[in-house]
Write an enzyme that holds these catalytic residues in place. Structure first.
Site, PDB file in Angstrom:
ATOM      1  N   LYS A  28      36.043   7.290  12.269  1.00 49.07           N
ATOM      2  CA  LYS A  28      37.024   6.271  11.883  1.00 49.07           C
ATOM      3  C   LYS A  28      37.063   5.185  12.948  1.00 49.07           C
ATOM      4  O   LYS A  28      36.744   5.427  14.110  1.00 49.07           O
ATOM      5  CB  LYS A  28      38.414   6.887  11.684  1.00 49.07           C
ATOM      6  N   LYS A  57      43.722  11.511  17.015  1.00 50.68           N
ATOM      7  CA  LYS A  57      42.845  10.653  17.801  1.00 50.68           C
ATOM      8  C   LYS A  57      43.410   9.232  17.887  1.00 50.68           C
ATOM      9  O   LYS A  57      44.163   8.786  17.019  1.00 50.68           O
ATOM     10  CB  LYS A  57      41.447  10.623  17.176  1.00 50.68           C
ATOM     11  N   ASP A  58      42.994   8.515  18.933  1.00 52.47           N
ATOM     12  CA  ASP A  58      43.498   7.167  19.181  1.00 52.47           C
ATOM     13  C   ASP A  58      43.212   6.244  18.003  1.00 52.47           C
ATOM     14  O   ASP A  58      42.180   6.353  17.331  1.00 52.47           O
ATOM     15  CB  ASP A  58      42.846   6.590  20.446  1.00 52.47           C
ATOM     16  N   ARG A  59      44.116   5.292  17.817  1.00 58.85           N
ATOM     17  CA  ARG A  59      43.906   4.321  16.744  1.00 58.85           C
ATOM     18  C   ARG A  59      42.892   3.259  17.155  1.00 58.85           C
ATOM     19  O   ARG A  59      41.901   3.030  16.451  1.00 58.85           O
ATOM     20  CB  ARG A  59      45.229   3.642  16.370  1.00 58.85           C
TER      21      ARG A  59
END
Length: 333
Positions: A28, A57-59
């Protein structure tokens, strides 16, 4: 740019190849994990609760992780790939497994970060990096745990003050923000007097690379040597119901924490969250630093639950990171 922050989740096993759950290895970009779950649910004609994942998880990053979709007796919809086309989601591979992917089962995360500008040109960057590789990194919860401008923490205070309810905090974000804040306060106190990496009387220690903990009444030279070699780490409390194993000097830090934050601690206990422990320090593994004319690339692996932003805060001063003088600078790097 998202491409400057790349994260790859590491499991200790591979899907078996058969079973009711279809596991998807997904990339992503500039997207939260919860939004990824919603998109996959729509693409597979299931509800979000049928989707399993291990870690958030980090954006603002490019991240790769496994997710599972409960599809007993049927294949994924033929239009799944079509529905994901043109989105920030890319399906890399898929494989069946008998069980749903549960939270927190991944072993580690692999990071590749690109930095540029003045911080990459700082003459002390390499020395700071080497110090962290040799001595470890304070295991702060990163600012993303507290939301934009720390709003999750303010919401947590209000939620706990009126009485936490699952329906108001289905993902447990408010509880997590409150516990993380208290842990960071404890870590900051032990950083201030230099005991964050040194076992104290009555400390609870964690073996590096595992969740195994044990209490120590009085650290002996052998334990101190193991701590110096990053084989074990002092721990701090994740506040909740239950008696802490910390005693004497180490226990005094937790007692003062409870005295300073009475309402927050009491609210967590009323919410029924169980006491746990977290290492005050983390080891950088498989770490490297490579620089060129355009900037530097950091590559390293951290255990699950650790934040790459905690590494960056020790290398640079940036408004999105926790305030304060980096530890490496306080140690003359």
């Amino acid at each position: 740019m998202p491409e400057d922050f790349v994260v790859e989740e590491r499991l200790d096993f591979e899907p078996e190849g058969e079973g009711e759950h279809l596991w998807l290895w997904v990339e992503k970009r500039d997207l939260t994990t919860l939004e990824l779950v919603r998109r996959l649910a729509r693409a597979c004609d299931v509800t979000p609760r049928d989707i399993g994942f291990s870690g958030m998880k980090d954006r603002t990053a490019v991240t790769r992780q496994w997710l599972s979709v409960h599809l007993p007796g049927r294949e994924a919809p033929e239009v799944m790939a079509e529905r994901l086309a043109g989105t920030p989601v890319r399906l890399l591979k898929q494989r069946r497994h008998p069980r749903k992917l549960k939270r927190g089962v991944h072993r580690a995360n692999r990071f590749r970060l690109r930095i540029s500008g003045p911080v990459a040109q700082h003459p002390g960057l390499e020395a700071r990096w080497q110090w962290l590789c040799e001595h470890g990194v304070p295991n702060y919860f990163g600012p993303q745990r507290f939301g934009p401008q720390g709003r999750n923490l303010e919401r947590a205070r209000a939620t706990l003050a009126r009485g936490w309810r699952k329906r108001d905090d289905r993902e447990g974000l408010m509880l997590s923000a409150a516990r993380s804040y208290l842990f960071n306060e404890l870590l900051a106190a032990r950083l201030a007097d230099g005991s964050w990496a040194t076992p104290l009387h009555g400390d609870v220690l964690m073996l590096d690379g595992s969740a195994s903990i044990f209490s120590v009444e009085q650290p002996d030279p052998a334990l101190m040597a193991r701590a110096a070699h990053l084989d074990l780490h002092p721990t701090g409390v994740l506040w909740g119901i239950g008696a802490s194993s910390a005693r004497d000097e180490a226990g005094a830090y937790e007692a003062r924490l409870g005295e300073r934050h009475v309402e927050l601690c009491a609210g967590l206990e009323r919410a029924g969250v169980r006491l746990a422990r977290r290492a005050l320090r983390i080891r950088l593994t498989d770490a490297s630093l490579q620089c060129d004319a355009e900037g530097c690339e950091l590559s390293f692996e951290l255990p699950r639950g650790a934040f790459a932003t905690s590494v960056l805060r020790e290398l640079m001063d940036h408004p999105t990171l926790s305030p304060g003088t980096p530890l490496t600078e306080r140690n003359g790097q």
